[in-house]
Design an enzyme around this catalytic site. Structure first.
Site, PDB file in Angstrom:
ATOM      1  NE  ARG A 109      -3.857   0.635   1.904  1.00  9.83           N
ATOM      2  CZ  ARG A 109      -5.074   0.707   2.434  1.00  9.83           C
ATOM      3  NH1 ARG A 109      -5.294   1.426   3.507  1.00  9.83           N
ATOM      4  NH2 ARG A 109      -6.083   0.061   1.889  1.00  9.83           N
ATOM      5  CG  HIS A 136      -8.412   0.106  -2.880  1.00 16.95           C
ATOM      6  ND1 HIS A 136      -7.618  -0.966  -2.502  1.00 16.95           N
ATOM      7  CD2 HIS A 136      -9.088   0.480  -1.755  1.00 16.95           C
ATOM      8  CE1 HIS A 136      -7.813  -1.219  -1.224  1.00 16.95           C
ATOM      9  NE2 HIS A 136      -8.686  -0.367  -0.751  1.00 16.95           N
ATOM     10  CD  GLN A 139     -12.957  -2.052  -0.537  1.00 12.69           C
ATOM     11  OE1 GLN A 139     -12.129  -2.013   0.363  1.00 12.69           O
ATOM     12  NE2 GLN A 139     -14.154  -2.608  -0.379  1.00 12.69           N
ATOM     13  CG  ASP A 225     -13.492   6.398  -1.172  1.00  8.68           C
ATOM     14  OD1 ASP A 225     -13.464   6.266   0.064  1.00  8.68           O
ATOM     15  OD2 ASP A 225     -12.473   6.228  -1.891  1.00  8.68           O
ATOM     16  CB  CYS A 265     -13.886   1.148  -0.020  1.00  2.00           C
ATOM     17  SG  CYS A 265     -13.320   2.862   0.135  1.00  2.00           S
ATOM     18  NE  ARG A 293      -9.956  -5.451   0.473  1.00  2.00           N
ATOM     19  CZ  ARG A 293      -9.224  -4.408   0.910  1.00  2.00           C
ATOM     20  NH1 ARG A 293      -9.836  -3.334   1.351  1.00  2.00           N
ATOM     21  NH2 ARG A 293      -7.898  -4.427   0.861  1.00  2.00           N
TER      22      ARG A 293
END
Ligand code: CP
Ligand code: NVA
Length: 310
Positions: A109, A136, A139, A225, A265, A293
């Site tokens: 990340r 991402h 996700q 988001d 997310c 996830r």
């Protein structure tokens, strides 16, 4: 990787896998999740090690990768910028050469996508994108699995994206192009998606709407988001003003399909990008989305390390 499994793949962007590989991953996810729920041990990755490199904060990504690797019989090494030589300017290429000689798979990340591309170019083992400024993919893998689990095939459906043209939005566009659905995008001006940054070949997979209500009309899934992603904190005040009308509320959900789902997310800011009524309401599937996830990433690690099972 398993002896004989010679085709090393990285997962740096959603488009690194094809539609039929996604179909395979979703089926493996279903099997792996069912076994886990039944307390059946499934440990195909005994003696395998996952290195996790975090240059930004995380709750879900850390817990899901770490728990997932242990559940599959392997182990993990957790590195951050602050406690590794990455924070003291050791070249990414050298870090990749070293870490990939000692571990079997790496999750990163970080900020720029170019960092994980440089790492992957010098890695002997598969590299997974655990979030960059641009994408991402893990996700969206979980979001798609959650949609399919609840509603069936997403092909031909409409996903409404309300908010920032960020890493999540870009990845939704890549997914739409590969899996054949449409994204209705509404962002404040100055925060638009860019097809080139999103990395899509044509613009048919998305439509832009000035007003978020219009983007939500007839949508099968409404998603949003945070207004300010990690790394953009200096723009916080400016963004709070620009995004004030981009809050998913009951009125937006009312113009979507009657059985539309709401996803986020997480982490979420109730009262900013979504109201508490929506995120805590009956159409929200955010907790299943977060849980998934774990399951999709176990299927992904299994696929990257062992290839197809059976
Ligand atoms: N959704 C997500 O990636 O969460 P974390 O930042 O907690 O990992
Ligand atoms: N767009 C957000 C997602 C967090 C999981 C960020 O990059 O901070």
């Amino acid at each position: 990787m398993k002896p004989g499994h010679t085709l090393m793949k990285h997962y740096l962007q959603f488009k690194d896998l094809r539609a039929e590989e996604y179909a395979y991953l979703f089926e493996r996810t279903r099997i792996i999740k069912t076994r886990f729920k039944n307390y059946e041990r499934y440990q195909p990755l005994v003696d395998r090690t996952l290195a996790m490199i975090f240059e930004k904060a995380s709750t879900r990504t850390r817990v899901s990768f770490e728990a997932g690797m242990y559940q599959m019989g392997g182990s993990v090494v957790h590195l951050t910028t602050g406690d590794s030589q990455l924070g003291r300017a050791e070249p990414v290429e050298d870090s990749a050469r070293v870490i990939s000689r000692m571990t079997d798979i790496v999750m990163i990340r970080t900020y720029e996508q170019t960092m994980i591309e440089r790492f992957a170019a010098h890695s002997r083992v598969p590299v997974i994108n655990g979030l960059t400024n641009e994408y991402h993919p893990c996700q969206i893998l979980a979001d798609l699995y959650t949609y399919i689990e609840q509603r069936g095939d997403i092909k031909g459906k409409v996903v409404a994206w309300v908010g920032d043209g960020n890493n999540m939005a870009n990845t939704w566009l890549q997914a739409a192009e590969i899996l054949g659905f449409t994204v209705h995008v509404s962002t404040p001006s100055g925060y638009e998606v860019d097809a080139q940054v999103a990395g899509i070949r044509n613009s048919d997979c998305f439509k832009v709407f000035k007003h978020p209500m219009a983007a939500c009309e007839g949508a099968h899934l409404v998603t949003t988001d945070v207004w300010t992603s990690m790394g953009y904190e200096a723009e916080n005040e400016e963004r709070r003003k620009a995004f004030v009308d981009w809050c998913v509320d009951d009125e937006m959900m009312a113009v979507a399909q009657p059985d539309a789902l709401f996803m986020h997310c997480l982490p979420a800011h109730r009262g900013e990008e979504v109201t508490a009524e929506v995120i805590d309401g009956p159409q929200s599937v955010v907790w299943d989305e977060a849980e998934n996830r774990l399951h999709v990433q176990k299927a992904l690690m299994e696929y990257l390390l062992l290839g197809r099972i059976g």
